[in-house]
Scaffold this motif. Structure first.
Motif, PDB file in Angstrom:
ATOM      1  N   GLY A 503       0.788  -1.229   0.000  1.00 57.29           N
ATOM      2  CA  GLY A 503       0.000   0.000   0.000  1.00 57.29           C
ATOM      3  C   GLY A 503       0.815   1.270   0.000  1.00 57.29           C
ATOM      4  O   GLY A 503       0.310   2.322   0.410  1.00 57.29           O
ATOM      5  N   GLY A 504       2.048   1.216  -0.449  1.00 61.41           N
ATOM      6  CA  GLY A 504       2.868   2.425  -0.469  1.00 61.41           C
ATOM      7  C   GLY A 504       2.605   3.328  -1.663  1.00 61.41           C
ATOM      8  O   GLY A 504       3.108   4.453  -1.719  1.00 61.41           O
ATOM      9  N   LEU A 505       1.841   2.852  -2.626  1.00 62.60           N
ATOM     10  CA  LEU A 505       1.499   3.652  -3.797  1.00 62.60           C
ATOM     11  C   LEU A 505       0.107   4.237  -3.632  1.00 62.60           C
ATOM     12  O   LEU A 505      -0.746   3.673  -2.931  1.00 62.60           O
ATOM     13  N   HIS A 506      -0.160   5.341  -4.283  1.00 62.98           N
ATOM     14  CA  HIS A 506      -1.488   5.934  -4.277  1.00 62.98           C
ATOM     15  C   HIS A 506      -1.717   6.642  -5.600  1.00 62.98           C
ATOM     16  O   HIS A 506      -0.768   6.879  -6.362  1.00 62.98           O
ATOM     17  N   LEU A 507      -2.962   6.965  -5.881  1.00 69.81           N
ATOM     18  CA  LEU A 507      -3.323   7.628  -7.131  1.00 69.81           C
ATOM     19  C   LEU A 507      -3.686   9.085  -6.884  1.00 69.81           C
ATOM     20  O   LEU A 507      -4.336   9.407  -5.888  1.00 69.81           O
ATOM     21  N   HIS A 508      -3.246   9.938  -7.803  1.00 66.10           N
ATOM     22  CA  HIS A 508      -3.763  11.296  -7.907  1.00 66.10           C
ATOM     23  C   HIS A 508      -4.616  11.370  -9.170  1.00 66.10           C
ATOM     24  O   HIS A 508      -4.459  10.556 -10.085  1.00 66.10           O
ATOM     25  N   ALA A 528      -0.220   7.490 -11.007  1.00 66.97           N
ATOM     26  CA  ALA A 528       0.393   6.820  -9.868  1.00 66.97           C
ATOM     27  C   ALA A 528       1.409   7.726  -9.187  1.00 66.97           C
ATOM     28  O   ALA A 528       2.163   8.449  -9.846  1.00 66.97           O
ATOM     29  N   ARG A 529       1.448   7.662  -7.851  1.00 61.45           N
ATOM     30  CA  ARG A 529       2.415   8.410  -7.048  1.00 61.45           C
ATOM     31  C   ARG A 529       3.018   7.471  -5.999  1.00 61.45           C
ATOM     32  O   ARG A 529       2.352   6.559  -5.499  1.00 61.45           O
ATOM     33  N   TRP A 530       4.305   7.697  -5.673  1.00 59.25           N
ATOM     34  CA  TRP A 530       5.003   6.838  -4.711  1.00 59.25           C
ATOM     35  C   TRP A 530       5.835   7.711  -3.784  1.00 59.25           C
ATOM     36  O   TRP A 530       6.634   8.532  -4.226  1.00 59.25           O
ATOM     37  N   THR A 531       5.635   7.510  -2.488  1.00 59.69           N
ATOM     38  CA  THR A 531       6.456   8.170  -1.475  1.00 59.69           C
ATOM     39  C   THR A 531       7.306   7.101  -0.786  1.00 59.69           C
ATOM     40  O   THR A 531       6.793   6.235  -0.079  1.00 59.69           O
ATOM     41  N   HIS A 532       8.605   7.152  -1.025  1.00 59.67           N
ATOM     42  CA  HIS A 532       9.538   6.179  -0.443  1.00 59.67           C
ATOM     43  C   HIS A 532       9.741   6.510   1.034  1.00 59.67           C
ATOM     44  O   HIS A 532       9.869   7.689   1.390  1.00 59.67           O
ATOM     45  N   PRO A 533       9.775   5.507   1.910  1.00 51.10           N
ATOM     46  CA  PRO A 533       9.889   5.798   3.346  1.00 51.10           C
ATOM     47  C   PRO A 533      11.168   6.545   3.723  1.00 51.10           C
ATOM     48  O   PRO A 533      11.189   7.291   4.704  1.00 51.10           O
ATOM     49  N   ARG A 534      12.223   6.401   2.910  1.00 54.81           N
ATOM     50  CA  ARG A 534      13.480   7.101   3.227  1.00 54.81           C
ATOM     51  C   ARG A 534      13.779   8.216   2.233  1.00 54.81           C
ATOM     52  O   ARG A 534      14.231   9.294   2.621  1.00 54.81           O
ATOM     53  N   TRP A 559      -2.781  -2.834 -10.345  1.00 56.49           N
ATOM     54  CA  TRP A 559      -3.068  -2.079  -9.119  1.00 56.49           C
ATOM     55  C   TRP A 559      -3.775  -0.757  -9.436  1.00 56.49           C
ATOM     56  O   TRP A 559      -4.756  -0.391  -8.783  1.00 56.49           O
ATOM     57  N   ALA A 560      -3.290  -0.041 -10.441  1.00 56.26           N
ATOM     58  CA  ALA A 560      -3.891   1.243 -10.792  1.00 56.26           C
ATOM     59  C   ALA A 560      -5.342   1.059 -11.238  1.00 56.26           C
ATOM     60  O   ALA A 560      -6.229   1.850 -10.871  1.00 56.26           O
ATOM     61  N   LEU A 561      -5.615   0.006 -12.027  1.00 53.24           N
ATOM     62  CA  LEU A 561      -6.989  -0.275 -12.452  1.00 53.24           C
ATOM     63  C   LEU A 561      -7.883  -0.528 -11.247  1.00 53.24           C
ATOM     64  O   LEU A 561      -8.988   0.027 -11.136  1.00 53.24           O
ATOM     65  N   ALA A 562      -7.422  -1.402 -10.348  1.00 52.38           N
ATOM     66  CA  ALA A 562      -8.234  -1.755  -9.187  1.00 52.38           C
ATOM     67  C   ALA A 562      -8.485  -0.539  -8.295  1.00 52.38           C
ATOM     68  O   ALA A 562      -9.609  -0.308  -7.831  1.00 52.38           O
ATOM     69  N   GLU A 563      -7.448   0.269  -8.065  1.00 57.65           N
ATOM     70  CA  GLU A 563      -7.603   1.431  -7.194  1.00 57.65           C
ATOM     71  C   GLU A 563      -8.504   2.486  -7.827  1.00 57.65           C
ATOM     72  O   GLU A 563      -9.333   3.111  -7.153  1.00 57.65           O
ATOM     73  N   ALA A 564      -8.366   2.688  -9.147  1.00 59.93           N
ATOM     74  CA  ALA A 564      -9.213   3.664  -9.823  1.00 59.93           C
ATOM     75  C   ALA A 564     -10.675   3.228  -9.794  1.00 59.93           C
ATOM     76  O   ALA A 564     -11.578   4.054  -9.588  1.00 59.93           O
ATOM     77  N   CYS A 565     -10.929   1.946  -9.983  1.00 59.95           N
ATOM     78  CA  CYS A 565     -12.312   1.448  -9.929  1.00 59.95           C
ATOM     79  C   CYS A 565     -12.877   1.561  -8.510  1.00 59.95           C
ATOM     80  O   CYS A 565     -14.054   1.897  -8.321  1.00 59.95           O
ATOM     81  N   ARG A 566     -12.043   1.275  -7.515  1.00 60.15           N
ATOM     82  CA  ARG A 566     -12.511   1.409  -6.124  1.00 60.15           C
ATOM     83  C   ARG A 566     -12.907   2.850  -5.826  1.00 60.15           C
ATOM     84  O   ARG A 566     -13.965   3.119  -5.250  1.00 60.15           O
TER      85      ARG A 566
END
Length: 748
Positions: A503-508, A528-534, A559-566
């Motif tokens: 779950g480290g990725l998210h969509l804008h 898609a956007r990604w924030t690396h923990p470090r 993942w992007a398809l599933a998240e966008a549909c959700r």
């Protein structure tokens, strides 16, 4: 006994006068004859042998024959000509033996030899015993409609087949001459320097066309050169005496042509692209048919010529760097792979140099991007002069260049790199002051440092970064110690795998707007956007190519398809008015035959309609359009999900694949949009893409709109959907909703 056709007993003399004799009380038959004779359509009646026994005044008006001239003859024998489809004629004859008769569109010829497209409805007549007693035919002139249909269909079909421009123009000329055989058609192209180049003139000798090659247009250059100069049609009815033709009449008069009517072919921006001329063997001008032919043909010729311009421009954009005119990454790769194949075959060494300009950003910041561009052009020129004729130079990206030196040993590579460093270090005078540039160069050798171009390029890149770390302005050869950089890349890849699964990725979501004042929301694009923990935020330009390289791109797309549909389902439940969400998938995603099933399952599980989702593909998907990929695309389309072609114009850009694929949208690449303010080429290409979209009934979405000037240009030219920072940056779902609410509240 056979009952004769009632119309067949009408007095032929009455028909020749154009109206039947009036009686105090006309019987129904006379009233019917009066109606028939007043019709613009041609009515004919044939006997049991189908030979003509009656023809109305409309027949005489349409074909020029009187009843006396056609009595006892068949329609096919009278009206057929050199291009009549005899198979269609025979089919109509066969259908006459059956109830219901025959219908067809066929090319027939008038008494004077003029072709007419005619819609024929032929109805058989039978007596009480069911025996064939004759035929009644109604013929309607559909030349204008058919002319447009045939010309447009044939030319657009030929364009889809990727025929060269001269062949397309010859097709137009031949079709025009088939419809109007009394003319000889000629199409000339006008280049950027205002010179004429013959494209097609099938009925004129090649020597005549050759004489026109390179002729400069002007106010006294025949019909064509003058029409191109004036930007309006020019008619010369007597070439022998007209001063416009004085220098050129000796070329055309011996061929038997004495008059010429030429019309300019203009682009959507008003430029004259060429001319379309009709040559006549008598002192005359165009008739109504010729005017209609030109009206249809000019538009089609302009479309073909602009398409050719756009193809050439797109090819240049696809394979050459627009700033330096050096081969770009794609072209360089192709050339380098051929050089490597030669090196393997001849067992000779080869060197790849990766070059980066030191502190180039400071030039941009201090003197502006125009100064930076001029510096890059000058360095590209110096690199080209500093290598041999067999060597390759290309611009990789930004301030990065790649040089491939063939038959080059370690020592030779070192000397060549030193020469390039010295050449680059020469002062460069710019508008904002003189610059003293330097560069860092990394070198990788074949076969020691890699056996393919990717490996050599990667290792040369690593060596270049080592030169940067060692103080810049120098060269370094690749060595094994540099692999630690590769290890860091592997670590980033591993972090991306964890981000995908944890779950480290998210969509804008970036809005796409349309309508008056761009107040309406057309949809959103999921990014898609990604924030690396470090490391913090990692650019998509970094992690998406990384996902491609390490085989995670298919999983990232899922993942992007599933998240966008959700998210879309959540918006639907809460009544947030987002019309659709677009998800960009890679070529690898479309290579997966399970993609249609995945999409269908996601829509069903989230309670979404197919119209809620759009899938964006890049042109690389099309370039890999094998049967399985095409089948996958068709299956997704069959679900009712829209398909969009992303970054249109930056890849192969063939009308052929637009014809084959069920695409709903074209996305105009942001690189063209960003150049609209200062690039005529970008403006012309944008106009062409919009015309292609309009002609193929595709929605064009312009990406990267950042200024009101860009928006105004696109809106003025009918671009239906805009997307870019001018309206909104990509936003998290929680921020998109207030943005949308504020926009709706501000709407008039």
């Amino acid at each position: 006994m056979n009952k004769p056709c009632p119309l067949a007993v009408a007095d032929p003399d009455a028909n020749q006068a154009g109206a039947p004799v009036a009686h105090a009380e006309q019987d129904p038959m006379q009233q019917l004859l009066q109606v028939v004779n007043q019709s613009d359509n041609a009515f004919i009646v044939g006997g049991p042998d189908t030979r003509i026994v009656y023809a109305n005044a409309g027949f005489t008006s349409m074909f020029g024959y009187t009843l006396d001239e056609v009595l006892g003859r068949t329609v096919s024998a009278t009206l057929s000509g050199p291009h009549t489809d005899l198979q269609v004629v025979e089919r109509i004859k066969r259908e006459l033996q059956q109830p219901g008769g025959g219908r067809a569109d066929v090319l027939l010829y008038t008494k004077s030899g003029r072709p007419l497209w005619v819609s024929i409805v032929a109805n058989p007549l039978f007596d009480d015993q069911g025996r064939f007693t004759g035929v009644v035919g109604v013929l309607a002139d559909i030349t204008q409609t058919k002319m447009h249909e045939v010309l447009q269909y044939k030319l657009l079909h030929a364009m889809v087949q990727e025929l060269p421009l001269p062949e397309l123009m010859e097709l137009v000329c031949r079709e025009v001459e088939r419809i109007a055989p009394e003319v000889a058609a000629s199409i000339l192209q006008v280049d950027a320097e205002g010179r004429l180049h013959p494209l097609a003139a099938p009925s004129l000798p090649k020597l005549y066309s050759d004489a026109l090659e390179g002729l400069a247009i002007g106010p006294m250059t025949g019909s064509c050169g003058t029409a191109a100069w004036r930007g309006e049609a020019v008619l010369v009815t007597d070439i022998a005496t007209d001063p416009l033709w004085a220098p050129y009449k000796h070329l055309i008069l011996p061929l038997g042509f004495v008059a010429c009517w030429s019309s300019p072919i203009t682009a959507s921006d008003g430029r004259v692209l060429g001319t379309f001329a009709f040559y006549y063997r008598s002192q005359r001008g165009p008739d109504a048919l010729h005017q209609r032919l030109i009206d249809v043909s000019l538009h089609l010729c302009a479309l073909a010529m602009e398409r050719e311009e756009s193809r050439a421009h797109i090819h240049h954009l696809a394979y050459y760097d627009t700033l330096t005119s050096l081969p770009n990454r794609k072209m360089l790769r192709s050339q380098a792979e051929r050089a490597l194949a030669d090196a393997r075959r001849t067992q000779t060494p080869l060197a790849v140099l990766f070059l980066n300009i030191d502190r180039f950003k400071q030039v941009n910041d201090a003197q502006g991007h125009s100064a930076g561009d001029e510096l890059l052009r000058e360095i590209a020129r110096r690199l080209g002069l500093g290598v041999g004729s067999r060597d390759l130079v290309g611009r990789q990206a930004g301030d990065e260049f790649v040089v491939v030196l063939q038959q080059c040993s370690n020592e030779q590579a070192a000397m060549a790199a030193e020469r390039l460093l010295l050449a680059i270090a020469e002062p460069v005078p710019l508008a904002g002051g003189t610059v003293h540039p330097n560069a860092s160069i990394g070198v990788a050798l074949f076969p020691d440092d890699g056996l393919d171009f990717d490996a050599l390029l990667n290792h040369a890149d690593l060596a270049m970064y080592q030169a940067k770390r060692d103080g810049r302005g120098c060269l370094r050869f690749f060595n094994d110690d540099m692999n630690r950089i590769t290890q860091e890349r592997v670590a980033l890849e591993d972090a991306l795998r964890h981000a995908l699964r944890d779950g480290g990725l998210h969509l804008h979501y970036q809005p796409q707007v349309s309508g008056a004042g761009c107040r309406s929301l057309y949809g959103v694009e999921a990014l898609a956007r990604w924030t690396h923990p470090r490391l913090g935020p990692v650019s998509p330009a970094q992690f998406i190519p990384l996902a491609e390289e390490c085989g995670l791109i298919d999983e990232l797309g899922h993942w992007a398809l599933a998240e966008a549909c959700r998210q879309m389902a959540d918006w639907r439940r809460r009544g947030v008015a987002v019309p659709q969400v677009a998800v960009n998938l890679s070529a690898r995603n479309f290579q997966n035959p399970a993609l249609p099933t995945l999409v269908a399952d996601l829509l069903r599980s989230h309670g979404l309609q197919p119209s809620d989702l759009a899938l964006e593909m890049t042109e690389s998907v099309v370039m890999d359009s094998g049967r399985s990929v095409l089948a996958t695309i068709e299956a997704v389309h069959a679900l009712g999900v829209k398909l969009s072609l992303d970054d249109f114009g930056t890849g192969y850009s063939s009308l052929g694949y637009l014809h084959r694929l069920p695409i709903h949208e074209l996305k105009l690449d942001k690189s063209f949009v960003q150049d609209l303010a200062n690039s005529a080429a970008a403006q012309a290409l944008t106009n062409t893409v919009l015309r292609i979209g309009d002609g193929l009934r595709l929605v064009v979405v312009a990406e990267g709109v950042e200024t009101q000037l860009q928006a105004d240009f696109l809106i003025a030219r009918g671009c239906p959907v805009l997307q870019g920072y001018l309206f909104a940056r990509p936003l998290p779902a929680a921020e998109l909703e207030p943005w949308l609410a504020a926009r709706l509240a501000a709407a008039p």
